[in-house]
Design an enzyme around this catalytic site. Structure first.
Site, PDB file in Angstrom:
ATOM      1  N   GLY A  23       3.069  -0.090  14.732  1.00  0.00           N
ATOM      2  CA  GLY A  23       2.946  -0.137  16.193  1.00  0.00           C
ATOM      3  C   GLY A  23       3.266  -1.522  16.731  1.00  0.00           C
ATOM      4  N   LEU A  28      -0.488  -5.031  21.874  1.00  0.00           N
ATOM      5  CA  LEU A  28      -1.075  -6.073  21.017  1.00  0.00           C
ATOM      6  C   LEU A  28      -0.278  -6.261  19.732  1.00  0.00           C
ATOM      7  CD1 LEU A  28      -4.872  -5.220  21.481  1.00  0.00           C
ATOM      8  CD2 LEU A  28      -3.552  -7.047  22.568  1.00  0.00           C
ATOM      9  N   TYR A 156     -16.504   0.202  19.347  1.00  0.00           N
ATOM     10  CA  TYR A 156     -17.243   1.461  19.202  1.00  0.00           C
ATOM     11  C   TYR A 156     -17.080   2.071  17.800  1.00  0.00           C
ATOM     12  CZ  TYR A 156     -12.849   3.631  21.014  1.00  0.00           C
ATOM     13  OH  TYR A 156     -11.554   4.013  21.225  1.00  0.00           O
ATOM     14  N   GLY A 198     -12.410  -6.015  22.399  1.00  0.00           N
ATOM     15  CA  GLY A 198     -12.825  -5.354  23.643  1.00  0.00           C
ATOM     16  C   GLY A 198     -11.563  -5.096  24.449  1.00  0.00           C
TER      17      GLY A 198
HETATM   18  C1  HXC Z   1      -6.564  16.292  26.532  1.00  0.00           C
HETATM   19  C2  HXC Z   1      -4.603  15.857  25.364  1.00  0.00           C
HETATM   20  C3  HXC Z   1      -4.353  14.714  26.171  1.00  0.00           C
HETATM   21  C4  HXC Z   1      -5.302  14.403  27.216  1.00  0.00           C
HETATM   22  C5  HXC Z   1      -2.746  14.904  24.733  1.00  0.00           C
HETATM   23  N1  HXC Z   1      -3.573  15.928  24.502  1.00  0.00           N
HETATM   24  N2  HXC Z   1      -3.197  14.144  25.741  1.00  0.00           N
HETATM   25  N3  HXC Z   1      -5.683  16.638  25.536  1.00  0.00           N
HETATM   26  N4  HXC Z   1      -6.381  15.222  27.337  1.00  0.00           N
HETATM   27  N5  HXC Z   1      -5.147  13.343  27.997  1.00  0.00           N
HETATM   28  C6  HXC Z   1      -3.423  16.997  23.502  1.00  0.00           C
HETATM   29  C7  HXC Z   1      -2.131  17.785  23.703  1.00  0.00           C
HETATM   30  O1  HXC Z   1      -2.279  18.771  24.721  1.00  0.00           O
HETATM   31  C8  HXC Z   1      -1.962  18.386  22.314  1.00  0.00           C
HETATM   32  O2  HXC Z   1      -2.828  19.476  22.103  1.00  0.00           O
HETATM   33  C9  HXC Z   1      -2.455  17.300  21.385  1.00  0.00           C
HETATM   34  O3  HXC Z   1      -3.278  16.425  22.207  1.00  0.00           O
HETATM   35  C10 HXC Z   1      -1.311  16.471  20.816  1.00  0.00           C
HETATM   36  O4  HXC Z   1      -0.520  16.026  21.896  1.00  0.00           O
HETATM   37  P1  HXC Z   1       0.971  15.512  21.687  1.00  0.00           P
HETATM   38  O5  HXC Z   1       1.444  14.939  22.978  1.00  0.00           O
HETATM   39  O6  HXC Z   1       1.801  16.582  21.047  1.00  0.00           O
HETATM   40  O7  HXC Z   1       0.713  14.385  20.554  1.00  0.00           O
HETATM   41  P2  HXC Z   1       1.572  13.206  20.067  1.00  0.00           P
HETATM   42  O8  HXC Z   1       2.991  13.295  20.559  1.00  0.00           O
HETATM   43  O9  HXC Z   1       1.314  13.071  18.629  1.00  0.00           O
HETATM   44  O10 HXC Z   1       0.938  11.943  20.880  1.00  0.00           O
HETATM   45  C11 HXC Z   1      -0.277  11.383  20.488  1.00  0.00           C
HETATM   46  C12 HXC Z   1      -1.135  10.956  21.678  1.00  0.00           C
HETATM   47  C13 HXC Z   1      -0.351  10.072  22.688  1.00  0.00           C
HETATM   48  C14 HXC Z   1      -2.360  10.242  21.110  1.00  0.00           C
HETATM   49  C15 HXC Z   1      -1.599  12.213  22.419  1.00  0.00           C
HETATM   50  O11 HXC Z   1      -1.206   9.615  23.735  1.00  0.00           O
HETATM   51  C16 HXC Z   1       0.290   8.880  22.015  1.00  0.00           C
HETATM   52  O12 HXC Z   1       1.446   8.952  21.561  1.00  0.00           O
HETATM   53  N6  HXC Z   1      -0.391   7.716  21.941  1.00  0.00           N
HETATM   54  C17 HXC Z   1       0.107   6.480  21.284  1.00  0.00           C
HETATM   55  C18 HXC Z   1      -0.280   5.213  21.986  1.00  0.00           C
HETATM   56  C19 HXC Z   1      -1.714   5.091  22.388  1.00  0.00           C
HETATM   57  O13 HXC Z   1      -2.472   6.060  22.408  1.00  0.00           O
HETATM   58  N7  HXC Z   1      -2.109   3.858  22.718  1.00  0.00           N
HETATM   59  C20 HXC Z   1      -3.458   3.542  23.161  1.00  0.00           C
HETATM   60  C21 HXC Z   1      -4.258   2.927  22.076  1.00  0.00           C
HETATM   61  S1  HXC Z   1      -5.573   2.150  22.881  1.00  0.00           S
HETATM   62  P3  HXC Z   1      -2.366  21.026  22.241  1.00  0.00           P
HETATM   63  O14 HXC Z   1      -3.579  21.803  21.882  1.00  0.00           O
HETATM   64  O15 HXC Z   1      -1.957  21.195  23.684  1.00  0.00           O
HETATM   65  O16 HXC Z   1      -1.224  21.214  21.291  1.00  0.00           O
HETATM   66  C22 HXC Z   1      -6.933   2.119  21.975  1.00  0.00           C
HETATM   67  C23 HXC Z   1      -7.965   1.195  22.601  1.00  0.00           C
HETATM   68  C24 HXC Z   1      -9.371   1.541  22.370  1.00  0.00           C
HETATM   69  O17 HXC Z   1      -7.042   2.740  20.966  1.00  0.00           O
HETATM   70  C25 HXC Z   1     -10.400   0.635  23.029  1.00  0.00           C
HETATM   71  C26 HXC Z   1     -10.159   0.192  24.441  1.00  0.00           C
HETATM   72  C27 HXC Z   1     -11.189  -0.725  24.966  1.00  0.00           C
HETATM   73  P1  NAP Z   2      -0.138   0.507  22.363  1.00  0.00           P
HETATM   74  O1  NAP Z   2       0.781  -0.513  22.955  1.00  0.00           O
HETATM   75  O2  NAP Z   2      -0.067   1.897  22.889  1.00  0.00           O
HETATM   76  O3  NAP Z   2       0.050   0.490  20.800  1.00  0.00           O
HETATM   77  C1  NAP Z   2       0.001   1.588  19.979  1.00  0.00           C
HETATM   78  C2  NAP Z   2       1.235   1.576  19.092  1.00  0.00           C
HETATM   79  O4  NAP Z   2       1.090   2.543  18.063  1.00  0.00           O
HETATM   80  C3  NAP Z   2       2.537   1.900  19.833  1.00  0.00           C
HETATM   81  O5  NAP Z   2       3.487   0.899  19.547  1.00  0.00           O
HETATM   82  C4  NAP Z   2       2.982   3.229  19.244  1.00  0.00           C
HETATM   83  O6  NAP Z   2       4.412   3.294  19.187  1.00  0.00           O
HETATM   84  C5  NAP Z   2       2.342   3.173  17.864  1.00  0.00           C
HETATM   85  N1  NAP Z   2       2.106   4.489  17.287  1.00  0.00           N
HETATM   86  C6  NAP Z   2       1.413   5.517  17.825  1.00  0.00           C
HETATM   87  N2  NAP Z   2       1.424   6.579  17.017  1.00  0.00           N
HETATM   88  C7  NAP Z   2       2.131   6.203  15.919  1.00  0.00           C
HETATM   89  C8  NAP Z   2       2.493   6.867  14.725  1.00  0.00           C
HETATM   90  N3  NAP Z   2       2.122   8.128  14.481  1.00  0.00           N
HETATM   91  N4  NAP Z   2       3.230   6.196  13.795  1.00  0.00           N
HETATM   92  C9  NAP Z   2       3.610   4.904  14.029  1.00  0.00           C
HETATM   93  N5  NAP Z   2       3.302   4.241  15.149  1.00  0.00           N
HETATM   94  C10 NAP Z   2       2.569   4.886  16.085  1.00  0.00           C
HETATM   95  O7  NAP Z   2      -1.664   0.055  22.554  1.00  0.00           O
HETATM   96  P2  NAP Z   2      -2.447  -1.314  22.259  1.00  0.00           P
HETATM   97  O8  NAP Z   2      -3.464  -1.430  23.320  1.00  0.00           O
HETATM   98  O9  NAP Z   2      -1.511  -2.419  22.005  1.00  0.00           O
HETATM   99  O10 NAP Z   2      -3.219  -0.947  20.910  1.00  0.00           O
HETATM  100  C11 NAP Z   2      -2.978  -1.645  19.695  1.00  0.00           C
HETATM  101  C12 NAP Z   2      -4.186  -1.548  18.794  1.00  0.00           C
HETATM  102  O11 NAP Z   2      -5.290  -2.231  19.395  1.00  0.00           O
HETATM  103  C13 NAP Z   2      -4.676  -0.131  18.519  1.00  0.00           C
HETATM  104  O12 NAP Z   2      -5.137  -0.034  17.195  1.00  0.00           O
HETATM  105  C14 NAP Z   2      -5.821   0.025  19.476  1.00  0.00           C
HETATM  106  O13 NAP Z   2      -6.732   1.003  19.072  1.00  0.00           O
HETATM  107  C15 NAP Z   2      -6.410  -1.365  19.395  1.00  0.00           C
HETATM  108  N6  NAP Z   2      -7.272  -1.721  20.512  1.00  0.00           N
HETATM  109  C16 NAP Z   2      -6.734  -1.969  21.737  1.00  0.00           C
HETATM  110  C17 NAP Z   2      -7.567  -2.353  22.774  1.00  0.00           C
HETATM  111  C18 NAP Z   2      -7.036  -2.671  24.133  1.00  0.00           C
HETATM  112  O14 NAP Z   2      -7.837  -2.902  25.046  1.00  0.00           O
HETATM  113  N7  NAP Z   2      -5.733  -2.709  24.334  1.00  0.00           N
HETATM  114  C19 NAP Z   2      -8.953  -2.462  22.544  1.00  0.00           C
HETATM  115  C20 NAP Z   2      -9.474  -2.180  21.275  1.00  0.00           C
HETATM  116  C21 NAP Z   2      -8.606  -1.832  20.259  1.00  0.00           C
HETATM  117  P3  NAP Z   2       5.246   4.686  19.228  1.00  0.00           P
HETATM  118  O15 NAP Z   2       4.786   5.429  20.420  1.00  0.00           O
HETATM  119  O16 NAP Z   2       6.682   4.222  19.258  1.00  0.00           O
HETATM  120  O17 NAP Z   2       4.941   5.387  17.937  1.00  0.00           O
END
Ligand code: HXC
Ligand code: NAP
Length: 297
Positions: A23, A28, A156, A198
């Site tokens: 990622g 980050l 968390y 955070g």
């Molecule tokens: C309910 C949802 C949903 C939502 C997706 N789904 N979004 N359900 N509410 N908002 C459901 C879909 O309907 C589907 O179920 C299943 O999840 C899979 O969805 P896809 O879109 O097919 O999945 P995929 O393409 O694999 O994408 C994964 C993803 C997406 C997690 C849903 O958001 C993603 O690509 N995220 C990557 C980046 C990311 O999340 N970054 C943030 C990290 S921040 P059904 O049943 O319909 O098939 C972080 C910080 C934590 O972790 C702490 C912060 C302080």
């Molecule tokens: P982000 O930009 O959405 O980063 C997530 C990355 O993961 C994306 O580059 C995404 O790229 C990649 N990814 C998702 N699914 C993947 C898969 N199946 N295979 C390979 N790559 C995949 O979010 P971020 O905030 O920088 O988060 C980075 C890390 O920090 C995460 O572990 C998150 O939980 C942690 N974190 C973030 C925060 C915050 O406040 N931002 C706080 C606590 C912890 P693709 O979509 O191209 O795959």
């Protein structure tokens, strides 16, 4: 006076490091990769979106003058992870660092989730992290390479959190893996540590966890004792330190970087401080002393 938005380590601190950041093309992961490159590491970034990752690798090279390559890879697929490792070794001769940073997450009441939604987040975070750690670990043990794994979890991971339950389950698993393998693979010279951030503004996290409607209703800064969210450079500083030899004796730890957020929100009476004025405290003290038989002031 030094400032937390400034790079911290001295030039060349990562010059012998070849680090894979999952990622690493956005958020980050990109900020950490950029700083690793500035400190002399060779960096491989990987994620699912081929165009995004290749473009990011090119930009990172241009910005830093370092060597960075981008591979498309879904960390949920073990064969794709092995392929990234193989290609990285072919390109740079070896690999001695891994950052488990890729994640998936979104905010939702748990009863609204399908089992596929739960799988999606757990598979990216937990399966992705153990796929990478296992594939890289086997390679390091076989080739007697001393190495270092850093996983990005969240606060968390130990207290849990409603509305992000798949992420909480998965991050807790990554933390358990970190502590377990730190002990089991210490004998091979492989260290495992984690960072628990955070809130650090990124598009990926903010789009999925803090939609505009939420931000209009509450001020995220008010949840944090230091009154502000994180700056990417301060997290990159910590990550670079943990990936460097300066942290050689740190193994199996998780370092929190959250301005005190989790303890504030976990503390039983923390809410009181924001609601009661100093004058009210005089009144409260007198009331308590009256009831407990102590003299009133
Ligand atoms: C309910 C949802 C949903 C939502 C997706 N789904 N979004 N359900 N509410 N908002 C459901 C879909 O309907 C589907 O179920 C299943 O999840 C899979 O969805 P896809 O879109 O097919 O999945 P995929 O393409 O694999 O994408 C994964 C993803 C997406 C997690 C849903 O958001 C993603 O690509 N995220 C990557 C980046 C990311 O999340 N970054 C943030 C990290 S921040 P059904 O049943 O319909 O098939 C972080 C910080 C934590 O972790 C702490 C912060 C302080
Ligand atoms: P982000 O930009 O959405 O980063 C997530 C990355 O993961 C994306 O580059 C995404 O790229 C990649 N990814 C998702 N699914 C993947 C898969 N199946 N295979 C390979 N790559 C995949 O979010 P971020 O905030 O920088 O988060 C980075 C890390 O920090 C995460 O572990 C998150 O939980 C942690 N974190 C973030 C925060 C915050 O406040 N931002 C706080 C606590 C912890 P693709 O979509 O191209 O795959």
């Amino acid at each position: 006076m030094p400032h937390y938005t400034e790079p911290m380590l001295k030039e060349g601190s990562l010059k012998d490091k070849i680090i894979v950041v999952t990622g690493g093309g956005t958020g980050l992961g990109r900020s950490m990769s950029k700083y690793f490159l500035e400190l002399g590491a060779k960096v491989v970034i990987c994620s699912r979106k081929k165009e995004v990752i290749e473009q990011a690798a090119k930009e990172l090279q241009d910005e830093t003058g370092g060597q960075c390559i981008g591979f498309s890879c879904d960390v949920r697929n073990y064969e794709e992870v092995e392929s990234v490792l193989k290609q990285s070794v072919a390109e740079f001769g070896s690999v001695n660092g891994l950052v488990n940073n890729a994640a998936g997450n979104f905010i939702s009441p748990t009863e609204r989730l399908s089992h596929r939604a739960f799988d999606s987040v757990v598979d990216i975070v937990l399966k992705g992290s153990y796929n990478c750690s296992l594939a890289f670990g086997k390679y390091w043990i076989k080739n007697k390479i001393k190495a270092n794994v850093l996983s990005i979890v969240t606060t968390y991971a130990w207290v849990g959190s409603g509305y992000v339950v798949p992420s909480a389950c998965a991050k807790a698993g990554v933390l358990a893996m970190t502590r377990s393998l730190a002990v089991e693979w210490g004998k091979y010279g492989i260290r495992f540590n984690a960072i628990a951030p955070g809130p650090f503004p990124t598009k990926g996290a903010w789009d999925r966890l803090f939609p505009q409607e939420f931000l209009e209703k509450f001020d995220i800064n008010s949840k944090i004792p230091l009154g502000r969210v994180g700056e990417h450079q301060e997290l990159a500083n910590l990550a670079a330190y943990l990936m460097s030899e300066y942290s050689a004796y740190i193994n199996g730890d998780v370092i929190t970087i959250d301005g005190g957020e989790w303890m504030k929100n976990g503390g039983e009476f923390t809410w009181v401080g924001d609601m009661i004025s100093p004058e009210m405290w005089d009144h409260v003290e007198n009331l308590i002393k009256g009831k407990t038989g102590k003299s009133q002031s």
